[in-house]
Design an enzyme around this catalytic site. Structure first.
Site, PDB file in Angstrom:
ATOM      1  N   GLY A   1       0.987  -0.853   0.074  1.00  0.00           N
ATOM      2  CA  GLY A   1       0.022   0.227   0.026  1.00  0.00           C
ATOM      3  C   GLY A   1       0.738   1.221   0.194  1.00  0.00           C
TER       4      GLY A   1
ATOM      5  N   ASP B   1       1.116   3.582   4.476  1.00  0.00           N
ATOM      6  CA  ASP B   1       0.227   4.667   3.885  1.00  0.00           C
ATOM      7  C   ASP B   1      -1.111   5.234   5.169  1.00  0.00           C
ATOM      8  OD1 ASP B   1      -0.698   1.508   4.445  1.00  0.00           O
ATOM      9  OD2 ASP B   1      -1.343   1.671   2.125  1.00  0.00           O
TER      10      ASP B   1
ATOM     11  N   ASP C   1      -4.710   2.082  10.873  1.00  0.00           N
ATOM     12  CA  ASP C   1      -5.598   1.563  11.637  1.00  0.00           C
ATOM     13  C   ASP C   1      -5.909   1.119  12.864  1.00  0.00           C
ATOM     14  OD1 ASP C   1      -7.974  -0.093  11.590  1.00  0.00           O
ATOM     15  OD2 ASP C   1      -8.680   1.426   9.692  1.00  0.00           O
TER      16      ASP C   1
ATOM     17  N   LYS D   1      -5.825   6.949  10.803  1.00  0.00           N
ATOM     18  CA  LYS D   1      -7.235   6.865  11.480  1.00  0.00           C
ATOM     19  C   LYS D   1      -7.601   6.591  12.911  1.00  0.00           C
ATOM     20  CE  LYS D   1      -9.572   4.784   8.020  1.00  0.00           C
ATOM     21  NZ  LYS D   1     -10.544   2.729   7.408  1.00  0.00           N
TER      22      LYS D   1
ATOM     23  N   VAL E   1     -10.920   3.957   3.016  1.00  0.00           N
ATOM     24  CA  VAL E   1     -10.604   4.898   1.466  1.00  0.00           C
ATOM     25  C   VAL E   1      -9.501   4.316   0.756  1.00  0.00           C
ATOM     26  CG1 VAL E   1     -10.535   7.470   2.485  1.00  0.00           C
ATOM     27  CG2 VAL E   1      -8.480   5.954   3.035  1.00  0.00           C
TER      28      VAL E   1
ATOM     29  N   ARG F   1      -5.939   0.625  -6.157  1.00  0.00           N
ATOM     30  CA  ARG F   1      -4.601   1.329  -6.013  1.00  0.00           C
ATOM     31  C   ARG F   1      -3.931   2.322  -6.879  1.00  0.00           C
ATOM     32  NH1 ARG F   1      -2.434  -1.813  -1.859  1.00  0.00           N
ATOM     33  NH2 ARG F   1      -2.945  -3.863  -2.093  1.00  0.00           N
TER      34      ARG F   1
HETATM   35  C1  PRP Z   1      -2.986  -2.712   5.225  1.00  0.00           C
HETATM   36  C2  PRP Z   1      -2.652  -0.218   5.210  1.00  0.00           C
HETATM   37  C3  PRP Z   1      -1.308  -1.058   6.311  1.00  0.00           C
HETATM   38  C4  PRP Z   1      -2.718  -2.130   7.430  1.00  0.00           C
HETATM   39  C5  PRP Z   1      -2.796  -0.805   8.533  1.00  0.00           C
HETATM   40  O1  PRP Z   1      -1.860  -2.855   4.863  1.00  0.00           O
HETATM   41  O2  PRP Z   1      -1.932  -0.597   4.133  1.00  0.00           O
HETATM   42  O3  PRP Z   1      -0.533  -1.523   6.429  1.00  0.00           O
HETATM   43  O4  PRP Z   1      -3.446  -2.506   6.976  1.00  0.00           O
HETATM   44  O5  PRP Z   1      -4.128  -1.531   9.541  1.00  0.00           O
HETATM   45  P1  PRP Z   1      -3.710  -1.406  10.797  1.00  0.00           P
HETATM   46  O6  PRP Z   1      -3.358  -0.599  10.902  1.00  0.00           O
HETATM   47  O7  PRP Z   1      -5.137  -2.156  11.420  1.00  0.00           O
HETATM   48  O8  PRP Z   1      -2.962  -2.677  11.268  1.00  0.00           O
HETATM   49  P2  PRP Z   1      -2.555  -4.620   3.687  1.00  0.00           P
HETATM   50  O9  PRP Z   1      -2.778  -5.826   5.282  1.00  0.00           O
HETATM   51  O10 PRP Z   1      -4.154  -3.979   3.687  1.00  0.00           O
HETATM   52  O11 PRP Z   1      -1.973  -4.474   3.190  1.00  0.00           O
HETATM   53  P3  PRP Z   1      -1.183  -3.818   1.254  1.00  0.00           P
HETATM   54  O12 PRP Z   1      -0.609  -2.390   2.631  1.00  0.00           O
HETATM   55  O13 PRP Z   1      -0.648  -4.727   0.668  1.00  0.00           O
HETATM   56  O14 PRP Z   1      -2.161  -3.151   1.235  1.00  0.00           O
HETATM   57  C1  7HP Z   2      -6.922  -0.725   5.945  1.00  0.00           C
HETATM   58  C2  7HP Z   2      -7.234   0.222   4.763  1.00  0.00           C
HETATM   59  N1  7HP Z   2      -6.762   0.112   3.854  1.00  0.00           N
HETATM   60  C3  7HP Z   2      -7.699   0.566   2.877  1.00  0.00           C
HETATM   61  N2  7HP Z   2      -7.774   1.632   3.071  1.00  0.00           N
HETATM   62  C4  7HP Z   2      -8.561   1.997   4.711  1.00  0.00           C
HETATM   63  O1  7HP Z   2      -9.261   2.715   4.981  1.00  0.00           O
HETATM   64  C5  7HP Z   2      -7.722   1.139   4.888  1.00  0.00           C
HETATM   65  N3  7HP Z   2      -7.958   1.048   6.750  1.00  0.00           N
HETATM   66  N4  7HP Z   2      -6.972  -0.318   6.894  1.00  0.00           N
END
Ligand code: PRP
Ligand code: 7HP
Length: 177
Positions: free
Chosen positions: A43, A98, A101, A129, A151, A163
């Site tokens: 991400g 990125d 959460d 967030k 988002v 993406r």
């Molecule tokens: C998403 C994002 C963060 C993570 C945040 O990654 O890119 O790395 O979730 O969430 P958290 O704070 O609840 O841990 P994802 O696992 O979707 O992988 P990606 O980066 O390949 O989209």
């Molecule tokens: C992971 C994530 N990926 C995409 N959009 C969001 O809002 C997200 N929250 N945690």
């Protein structure tokens, strides 16, 4: 605008301006060192690529990838899919993300990398967030604090889609519900 998007949350102009501000702050803080920027795949790649190109001090790059077991990031059980290529012992590490959460991904990574004797570890996230936080985790550099909406765009996905968009959009709830 794509039919799955409700509205633009952060425009490309806002992203660009904020990234320049972040890179300026990081360049000032790391002027006497050569920081290692760690990109969390996938991400953060677009944010990462834009951020490092605005840095005005020498830096180095490495990549790591983790994934959560089960759906989404709710289980908190995280698996290392791709490790860094090089040792971080004695290095000043900046983890580039990125979005923060629940905070689970970054708290896992901070702990994992902290065991490898870096000189320092800081976190730079484009989006935060805070309403979703499940574990205590604060970024040292943050682009934008956003509301509790799903988002996509600028590297962020839903089910590996969207993406490639160059702005950050709120996804319509009916797409993921
Ligand atoms: C998403 C994002 C963060 C993570 C945040 O990654 O890119 O790395 O979730 O969430 P958290 O704070 O609840 O841990 P994802 O696992 O979707 O992988 P990606 O980066 O390949 O989209
Ligand atoms: C992971 C994530 N990926 C995409 N959009 C969001 O809002 C997200 N929250 N945690």
């Amino acid at each position: 605008m794509h039919k799955d998007f409700e509205k633009v949350l952060v425009t490309k102009e806002q992203i660009s301006t904020r990234i320049t501000e972040l890179a300026t702050a990081i360049s000032t803080d790391y002027k006497d060192t050569k920081p290692l920027f760690v990109c969390i795949l996938k991400g953060s790649i677009i944010f990462y690529a834009d951020l490092i190109r605005k840095m005005t001090v020498p830096c180095q790059l490495d990549f790591i990838q983790v994934s959560s077991y089960g759906s989404g990031t709710t289980t908190g059980k995280i698996k290392l899919l791709k490790d860094l290529d090089n040792s971080i012992e004695g290095r000043d590490v900046i983890i580039v993300e990125d979005i923060v959460d629940s905070g689970k991904t970054l708290s896992y990574l901070k702990e994992l990398l902290g065991l490898r004797k870096p000189n320092s570890i800081k976190i730079c996230t484009l989006l935060d967030k805070p309403e979703r936080r499940e574990v205590a985790l604060e970024a040292d550099y943050c682009g934008f604090v956003i509301p509790n909406e799903f988002v996509v765009g600028y590297g962020l996905d839903y089910d590996e889609n969207y993406r490639e968009f160059d702005q950050i959009y709120i996804l319509k709830p009916e797409v993921y519900m």
